[in-house]
Scaffold this active site. Structure first.
Site, PDB file in Angstrom:
ATOM      1  N   GLU A 114      -2.895  -9.558 -35.392  1.00 34.54           N
ATOM      2  CA  GLU A 114      -2.310  -9.685 -36.613  1.00 34.54           C
ATOM      3  C   GLU A 114      -1.391 -10.958 -36.589  1.00 34.54           C
ATOM      4  O   GLU A 114      -0.515 -11.226 -35.940  1.00 34.54           O
ATOM      5  CB  GLU A 114      -1.599  -8.470 -37.255  1.00 34.54           C
ATOM      6  N   ASP A 174       5.066  -2.134 -37.772  1.00 36.31           N
ATOM      7  CA  ASP A 174       5.479  -1.990 -39.168  1.00 36.31           C
ATOM      8  C   ASP A 174       4.566  -1.783 -40.263  1.00 36.31           C
ATOM      9  O   ASP A 174       3.246  -1.321 -39.977  1.00 36.31           O
ATOM     10  CB  ASP A 174       6.276  -3.042 -39.482  1.00 36.31           C
ATOM     11  N   ASP A 181       1.562  -5.388 -35.638  1.00 36.84           N
ATOM     12  CA  ASP A 181       2.811  -5.006 -35.677  1.00 36.84           C
ATOM     13  C   ASP A 181       3.282  -3.481 -35.916  1.00 36.84           C
ATOM     14  O   ASP A 181       2.390  -3.036 -36.448  1.00 36.84           O
ATOM     15  CB  ASP A 181       3.597  -5.998 -36.665  1.00 36.84           C
ATOM     16  N   ASP A 202       3.009  -3.116 -42.963  1.00 37.79           N
ATOM     17  CA  ASP A 202       2.067  -4.122 -42.979  1.00 37.79           C
ATOM     18  C   ASP A 202       0.963  -3.818 -41.651  1.00 37.79           C
ATOM     19  O   ASP A 202      -0.298  -3.810 -41.890  1.00 37.79           O
ATOM     20  CB  ASP A 202       2.450  -5.402 -42.804  1.00 37.79           C
TER      21      ASP A 202
END
Ligand code: 28G
Length: 733
Positions: free
Chosen positions: A431, A506, A504, A508
């Site tokens: 990503e 998180d 990641d 997203d």
């Protein structure tokens, strides 16, 4: 004569001992494996006996309970296992059933054992693989009991009470933990199977409760609509284009009467969900019942379409086009099933194809004739699917001519590796550009390829194939992986046998990961079946002390680390004032950390932990967890007052802050924060990294999850995430 009988008896006994030993020596041969699957398989074997009793018409209720001690109880209201003397074996029939392999009897004349887990090995195998087993039978007005350990009788059959007119069987067992690597029953796993059994055997009530963990777990499965309700359940969050359509019938087969039942519904989804069963066994690889169904569907749609001028010759529909948006359950009962294929989950009995085919074709044609509006909707959808497929093929043709899709010209963003043997190579889907840059610099160039992904991946749940192939990110993926797509799909052309999603930690990152998994699951399921898809596990924390740094993967690991460091030259005293040794101190601190976490969870759910612990009758929502933890705490002489009064809480805090001294704890916010070396060392180095292989053992759960997470319906998605306590971040498989 008498001698002979004695010899016979001895011979039988030796057989029993050898049988039980054989199972214990090679458990995998009998139940598949000794991991999580095998462990749960034990339950299915026992429940299948009750299901057989239900199919014979004598049992309507099955009760399954995970007990507090980790054992499991199955109880039914069938006739009860016979307790009279077995004519040849000179012991009670119940003992034969529980100690002789295959004594369940696959075939005894007209009556055949139709259920039976994948291996159908019988309850005697479960007995052999259990540290202990207790069987209770209500029959003939009396309650009988018998006990075993590792397949051997420890308490002979005896009458322990009366039961009036009630009948039934109750089996409680504790799996042998020296044999299994899995040591606990999973609520979700058992739920999925018990629900499935209730769908497949209409009218049976299966009640399931978990007394071990959170007592909130309790479900009753009962479906008078059988597999029709199964289809409704599967389509709960899809928009239907037809009612649920049901067919059933039976025909004489080569080995006896074959019964077939089919339930289907069209929805506006772009995917297909076909679940097939033979004798209650999920036939993952399909087989003759599936081919029979597919053939009949294709023939009927073609004929109805042609007869009613809805289809023309040139429309050139494929079977896939006709199954777009279809959800179907095919369930057959076959007296002597033959299972083939790699995982022995493909039905081989040839005549079943024609039997299912004729039952479906006749009745589907009648349905279309009586419901022309539905027939028209289905055929229109089929035509749209065919046109999208044609458009995609044309697009592929033109790109092929330009050499984009054939692997000769790989996408420019791909940083490929030099090794060409796919069994040695890995593709990292990364990503963002900055992490992509670090990965590219840090990687092992020989075997690791990097494909940075920019922005969001297309949601394939909401796009047909033509739109998908118009998406640059998806095209890049397809080309890099090398297997082609759709009709040209060829797993043997995979350019890497490890495809690693590296995002990641998180929201997203979780979203991108879910989009990629949706794509693989819907469009390249074989990659997942073959075990080629992985999730990278970058560390959550970096812990530094005296210039030495360490990486920590999870919150739990961080707590452990801080407590270990904190106990260094720190004395913990027991309630009696005596210092605890290092191991005891560590165990106490770990327990306190657990209590802290449980209290927090309980508070988040709006309860007061202190009140729950004081309330003898409190149930569920962490109450049982807390009680268990405080009962462990009493071993140190401490009680709830020491925790809620604050002295133990202070001790935990002191140890933790002592552990933090001279320590810096850093939480990574994204992969991009790591430099190339760091990223390689923690997440990519095959010798040090942790990776999770993506497995899908439950297609039903996966389909529902992807439909919910990626579909149009907002409200059910919100509820799903809430019900499953998921914040999309720790959405895992
Ligand atoms: C609760 C956990 C699992 C069972 C029965 C009922 C019978 C039975 C079971 O027979 C095979 C068949 C007859 C000798 C059958 C009772 C016929 C008449 C049964 C179970 C061999 C055993 N009365 N319920 N086995 N017999 N439930 N539940 O195991 O010839 S096993």
């Amino acid at each position: 004569m008498a001698d002979n009988e004695v010899n016979n008896y001895n011979a039988e006994n030796i057989q029993v001992l050898e049988g039980m030993e054989a199972v214990r020596k090679r458990p995998a041969m009998y139940i598949g494996d000794t991991g999580e699957r095998g462990y749960h398989h034990l339950v299915y074997e026992v429940v299948d006996n009750s299901i057989d009793e239900a199919l014979a018409g004598y049992c309507s209720m099955i009760d399954v309970v995970i007990n507090r001690d980790g054992s499991l109880t199955v109880q039914d209201n069938g006739r009860g296992i016979p307790v009279d003397m077995h004519p040849t074996q000179k012991k009670p029939a119940i003992e034969v059933v529980l100690t002789v392999l295959h004594a369940g009897g696959k075939f005894d004349g007209s009556n055949y054992k139709v259920s039976g887990g994948l291996h159908g090995v019988g309850v005697s195998c479960v007995n052999a693989l259990s540290e202990w087993m207790k069987v209770e039978v209500k029959r003939g007005g009396r309650l009988h009991s018998m006990e075993f350990s590792r397949g051997h009788v420890t308490k002979p059959l005896e009458v322990v009470g009366e039961c009036g007119a009630e009948t039934g069987t109750k089996v409680t067992f504790f799996p042998d933990h020296t044999i299994f690597s899995c040591h606990a029953f999973k609520w979700e796993t058992l739920c999925a199977r018990l629900r499935e059994l209730a769908f497949l055997n209409r009218g049976v009530t299966i009640h399931f409760r978990d007394d071990e963990g959170d007592a909130h777990h309790e479900e009753t499965f009962h479906y008078d609509g059988g597999i029709d309700e199964f289809v409704e359940f599967l389509n709960a969050n899809k928009k239907p284009l037809s009612p649920v359509i049901h067919f059933e019938g039976e025909r004489e087969g080569l080995t006896g009467m074959v019964q077939a039942e089919v339930s289907l519904q069209y929805t506006d989804s772009y995917s297909t969900l076909e679940q097939t069963y033979c004798n209650n066994i999920h036939t993952i690889e399909g087989g003759t019942h599936l081919t029979g169904f597919r053939g009949a569907l294709t023939r009927t749609i073609n004929k109805y379409g042609a007869d009613n001028k809805l289809l023309k010759e040139k429309d050139n529909l494929t079977g896939d086009d006709m199954r777009e948006g279809l959800t179907v359950i095919v369930s057959v009962k076959v007296p002597q099933p033959q299972f083939e294929g790699q995982t022995k989950t493909k039905l081989g009995n040839g005549e079943v194809e024609g039997i299912v085919g004729s039952i479906v074709a006749d009745k589907l044609m009648t349905f279309f004739e009586e419901n022309p509006a539905v027939a028209k909707t289905v055929i229109e959808k089929t035509l749209l699917a065919a046109r999208a497929r044609e458009a995609a093929r044309a697009a592929r043709e033109s790109t092929r001519r330009k050499g984009v899709m054939d692997g000769l010209s790989l996408p420019g963003k791909l940083r490929d590796c030099s090794e060409r043997d796919p069994s040695k190579t890995e593709l990292f889907l990364v990503e963002g550009d900055s992490a992509g840059g670090s990965a590219q610099t840090g990687r092992d160039r020989a075997t690791q390829a990097i494909l940075p992904l920019r922005g969001k991946v297309l949601n394939v749940e909401k796009a047909r194939i033509d739109r998908m192939l118009a998406n640059a990110e998806i095209r890049t993926l397809i080309t890099a992986i090398g297997c082609g797509f759709g009709e040209e799909w060829d797993i043997s052309k995979a350019r890497y046998h490890k495809i690693v999603i590296m995002t990641d930690a998180d929201v997203d990152g979780a979203h991108i990961r879910t989009l990629l998994l949706t794509f693989f699951y819907r469009k390249m399921p074989e990659l997942i079946e073959k075990g080629y898809v992985y999730l990278a596990q970058p560390p959550l924390y970096k812990v530094e002390r005296k210039k030495k740094s360490e990486y920590v993967l999870t919150d739990g690991e961080l707590t452990q680390k801080l407590l270990t460091l904190g106990l260094d030259d720190f004395e913990v005293k027991g309630k009696d004032g005596q210092p605890l040794d290092k191991d005891a101190a560590k165990a106490l601190m770990t327990l306190l950390a657990e209590i802290e976490a449980t209290c927090k969870m309980v508070e988040e759910r709006g309860f007061k932990p202190e009140e729950l612990v004081a309330d003898e009758t409190a149930q569920g929502s962490g109450a049982s967890m807390l009680k268990k933890e405080f009962s462990s705490l009493s071993a140190y002489g401490y009680g709830p007052a020491d925790w809620f009064g604050g002295s133990l809480r202070k001790l935990l805090e002191d140890v933790r802050s002592h552990g933090k001294q001279g320590l810096s704890v850093y939480r990574f916010k994204g992969l991009g924060e790591m430099d190339a070396q760091e990223l390689y060392d923690t997440t990519m180095d095959p010798l040090k990294r942790h990776m999770v292989r993506v497995k899908l053992n439950d297609a039903v759960a996966a389909d529902r999850m992807f439909t919910l997470l990626m579909g149009d319906e907002v409200e059910p998605r919100r509820k799903f995430i809430e019900d499953n306590a998921l914040n999309v971040r720790n959405l895992d498989f």
